[in-house]
Design a protein around this motif. Sequence first.
Motif, PDB file in Angstrom:
ATOM      1  N   ILE A 199      50.507  19.694  53.412  1.00 53.48           N
ATOM      2  CA  ILE A 199      49.550  20.646  53.394  1.00 53.48           C
ATOM      3  C   ILE A 199      49.370  21.426  54.601  1.00 53.48           C
ATOM      4  CG2 ILE A 199      47.147  20.901  52.595  1.00 53.48           C
ATOM      5  CD1 ILE A 199      47.235  18.469  51.123  1.00 53.48           C
TER       6      ILE A 199
ATOM      7  N   VAL B 287      51.724  13.653  52.559  1.00 62.43           N
ATOM      8  CA  VAL B 287      51.086  14.816  51.951  1.00 62.43           C
ATOM      9  C   VAL B 287      50.210  15.521  52.936  1.00 62.43           C
ATOM     10  CG1 VAL B 287      49.005  15.205  50.389  1.00 62.43           C
ATOM     11  CG2 VAL B 287      51.019  13.572  49.805  1.00 62.43           C
ATOM     12  N   PRO B 288      49.477  15.164  53.838  1.00 61.01           N
ATOM     13  CA  PRO B 288      48.631  15.914  54.792  1.00 61.01           C
ATOM     14  C   PRO B 288      49.676  16.859  55.338  1.00 61.01           C
ATOM     15  CG  PRO B 288      47.951  13.496  54.914  1.00 61.01           C
ATOM     16  CD  PRO B 288      49.031  13.588  54.067  1.00 61.01           C
TER      17      PRO B 288
ATOM     18  N   LYS C  74      59.645  20.714  54.661  1.00 59.25           N
ATOM     19  CA  LYS C  74      59.132  19.802  53.788  1.00 59.25           C
ATOM     20  C   LYS C  74      59.063  18.277  54.715  1.00 59.25           C
ATOM     21  CE  LYS C  74      60.999  21.302  49.350  1.00 59.25           C
ATOM     22  NZ  LYS C  74      61.886  20.793  48.438  1.00 59.25           N
TER      23      LYS C  74
ATOM     24  N   ALA D  58      59.521  11.688  47.969  1.00 60.08           N
ATOM     25  CA  ALA D  58      58.202  11.353  47.628  1.00 60.08           C
ATOM     26  C   ALA D  58      58.039   9.959  46.983  1.00 60.08           C
ATOM     27  CB  ALA D  58      57.873  12.614  46.611  1.00 60.08           C
TER      28      ALA D  58
ATOM     29  N   CYS E 243      51.822  15.942  43.394  1.00 61.07           N
ATOM     30  CA  CYS E 243      50.766  16.734  42.520  1.00 61.07           C
ATOM     31  C   CYS E 243      49.603  16.904  43.598  1.00 61.07           C
ATOM     32  CB  CYS E 243      50.121  15.813  41.386  1.00 61.07           C
ATOM     33  SG  CYS E 243      51.520  15.997  39.997  1.00 61.07           S
ATOM     34  N   ALA E 244      49.338  15.931  44.519  1.00 61.10           N
ATOM     35  CA  ALA E 244      48.256  15.966  45.452  1.00 61.10           C
ATOM     36  C   ALA E 244      48.652  17.166  46.383  1.00 61.10           C
ATOM     37  CB  ALA E 244      48.077  14.671  46.259  1.00 61.10           C
TER      38      ALA E 244
ATOM     39  N   THR F 198      58.919  16.047  50.191  1.00 60.99           N
ATOM     40  CA  THR F 198      60.360  15.318  50.167  1.00 60.99           C
ATOM     41  C   THR F 198      60.321  14.002  50.169  1.00 60.99           C
ATOM     42  OG1 THR F 198      62.639  15.309  50.941  1.00 60.99           O
ATOM     43  CG2 THR F 198      60.889  15.533  52.499  1.00 60.99           C
TER      44      THR F 198
ATOM     45  N   VAL G 214      52.198  11.092  42.171  1.00 63.44           N
ATOM     46  CA  VAL G 214      50.854  11.221  42.801  1.00 63.44           C
ATOM     47  C   VAL G 214      51.101  12.148  44.198  1.00 63.44           C
ATOM     48  CG1 VAL G 214      49.318  10.080  44.123  1.00 63.44           C
ATOM     49  CG2 VAL G 214      50.092   9.139  41.961  1.00 63.44           C
ATOM     50  N   LYS G 215      52.000  11.932  44.695  1.00 67.26           N
ATOM     51  CA  LYS G 215      52.177  12.606  46.205  1.00 67.26           C
ATOM     52  C   LYS G 215      52.417  14.010  46.116  1.00 67.26           C
ATOM     53  CE  LYS G 215      54.198  10.424  49.864  1.00 67.26           C
ATOM     54  NZ  LYS G 215      54.850   9.635  50.611  1.00 67.26           N
TER      55      LYS G 215
ATOM     56  N   HIS H 138      57.690  14.102  53.989  1.00 67.88           N
ATOM     57  CA  HIS H 138      57.180  13.032  52.921  1.00 67.88           C
ATOM     58  C   HIS H 138      55.647  12.889  52.968  1.00 67.88           C
ATOM     59  CE1 HIS H 138      56.794   9.890  55.614  1.00 67.88           C
ATOM     60  NE2 HIS H 138      58.106  10.138  56.265  1.00 67.88           N
TER      61      HIS H 138
END
Lengths: 357, 357
Positions: A188, A184-185, A180, A210, A221-222, A208, A218-219, A182
């Motif tokens: 992913i 998002v990219p 994990k 988030a 779910c994205a 993590t 938001v983070k 923090h």
Amino acid sequence: MQKIDDGRRLTRQVMVGDVAVGGGAPVSVQSMCTTDTSDSDATLSQIKRLAEEGCEIIRVAVPDPSALDGFERICAASPLPVVADIHFDYKLAIAAAERGAAALRVNPGNIGSMDRVDAVIEAASVAGIPIRIGVNAGSLDPEVAQKPGLTLVERLVASCVSFVEHFEERGFQNIVLSAKAHSVPVTIQTYRMLSKQLPDYPLHVGVTEAGTLQQGTVKNCAAVGVLLNEGIGDTMRLSLTADPVEEVRVAWELLGALGLRRRNPELVSCPTCGRTQVDLIGMAQEVERRLKSIQAPISVAVMGCVVNGPGEARDADIGIACGRGKGVIFVQGEPLRTVREEQLVDELFSEIQKRFG
Amino acid sequence: MQKIDDGRRLTRQVMVGDVAVGGGAPVSVQSMCTTDTSDSDATLSQIKRLAEEGCEIIRVAVPDPSALDGFERICAASPLPVVADIHFDYKLAIAAAERGAAALRVNPGNIGSMDRVDAVIEAASVAGIPIRIGVNAGSLDPEVAQKPGLTLVERLVASCVSFVEHFEERGFQNIVLSAKAHSVPVTIQTYRMLSKQLPDYPLHVGVTEAGTLQQGTVKNCAAVGVLLNEGIGDTMRLSLTADPVEEVRVAWELLGALGLRRRNPELVSCPTCGRTQVDLIGMAQEVERRLKSIQAPISVAVMGCVVNGPGEARDADIGIACGRGKGVIFVQGEPLRTVREEQLVDELFSEIQKRFG
């Protein structure tokens, strides 16, 4: 990489208590207690609230030996399988395995030496429970962390690969993986790479640190939305700095939104605009509030005007489309009757109770 | 399909007032007024609030001729380009173009006849403004809607293709496209197909009738998150049944989370657990609240314990990592000083003001 019917990646299956993770099992919803583990009553009461919201696996911290008695009581009485979250001290992991943990979550990168990790593997083998190897950006494999020229994504994945190889050499494959961050990219890219490099192991996904409810939603779910949409992810924990009940609610909303699993009713409501002639926000909030007591996975529409209302409310199992001071109740595509605005929500719910209650 | 540096799809560029959409422009944030358009004072005051939150394009409904005077006043005084949202009555679209609209949003499927659509195209050409062709699941091209054997995704895309061909035959290419549904998978599949079949036009993305703040945030972030992550989407409106200011906040959170654009500080905070020895949720909420007045795109960490705190707070521009009753302030990787819990947030913000204020 093998895929299953709904496009999800097919991994080996691991059992966390009676909850199957990976290998075609539905994506399960996890959370973590925020209570003091020594206070087993408070922790069990939080676990019960979480279970009622649909939490399926619960993790609790075991920060020091004084927490072990509480941990044992929690495991004995919990309605959900309990994962022990261990950092630094391998003896705590061994004790947790002996005292009823359904799984261990350890980060081999902060356990100290690989001899100590081996003792944890041995304890999990004896207890017959899986280990989540939980790497995160703040605590990587010390050797990998020092290698120059690697990106954070590469460091996270290389840490996992190195740990998994170590576990496999000891004949232990009862593993769930997480890595994990923090960002998002980074999240992913890391999980995409993990699912390519270690396709056999179920993945625990989430962002993590988030943030609070709105930013964290938001983070998560994205990132998790992108991953689940690609068939990556077997169990999820959406970290929020909030009551953990919110983590479970958001996780189920996300699974429902992606069409993977639905536990609760779906509310379809229009955003209102200058055409709206009723208090639609109030009405939608009231419908959302009352829907919390309905468990059927139905779709309920609250539409503010004649532009999209009739067309889109027909899509839903049941809905209302409002005009000036009144509205129409629709049931599975057919207008049922026209009702005055004040009675619209009550009438909607008496229909829901009658048909789906 | 051509892509630009950050992996986004390269479309033609359309100007909505002074805001460029597509063709390499940053993904812009839109919202829609919930006020009565005839009440131009209330609408302008809502537009100002939205502009302060970072809204860049605003849409207002023009439901009937009585709204036109208010619409004209709004266009003249608005700090943001104003898009007229028109349904059913083509004369309203023509009047809106004449009275100062920066763009028209029409759904040719509910304008009546294609002759009437042609009159709208002519009015937009004369005014030199773009048209958003906004198809949605509730109001498709009548011919397409009746074709048997098509999925909803195929109907939405076929409606767009048929309308775009009609506009192109009249020499009009000043177009933005949207095709909205309330289902996340339908939204994702529709925009993917649109971006393949009509790669030249900028896409306005979002989920319609997404629901209240929490559910709507989840659905929009899942759908738009997946699309933006694939380089699809040039401008966005995240519909929520809530104060439209929330739509703008969530949109910016999502752009920031995906690393596409950042307007506000990012808060990195851990989810707390049984190890936490300070009131971290309260502290994170307080930090989030105070960060609303900071415009710098900095990253601020609020970490509850020594496990992930020091490792991950160093990632942030500035942060705090808490122990028992006290914490450490970090600035760009370096511990600055230890502070008592009660003064931690104040000290953090005095450092933020000094360095980034």
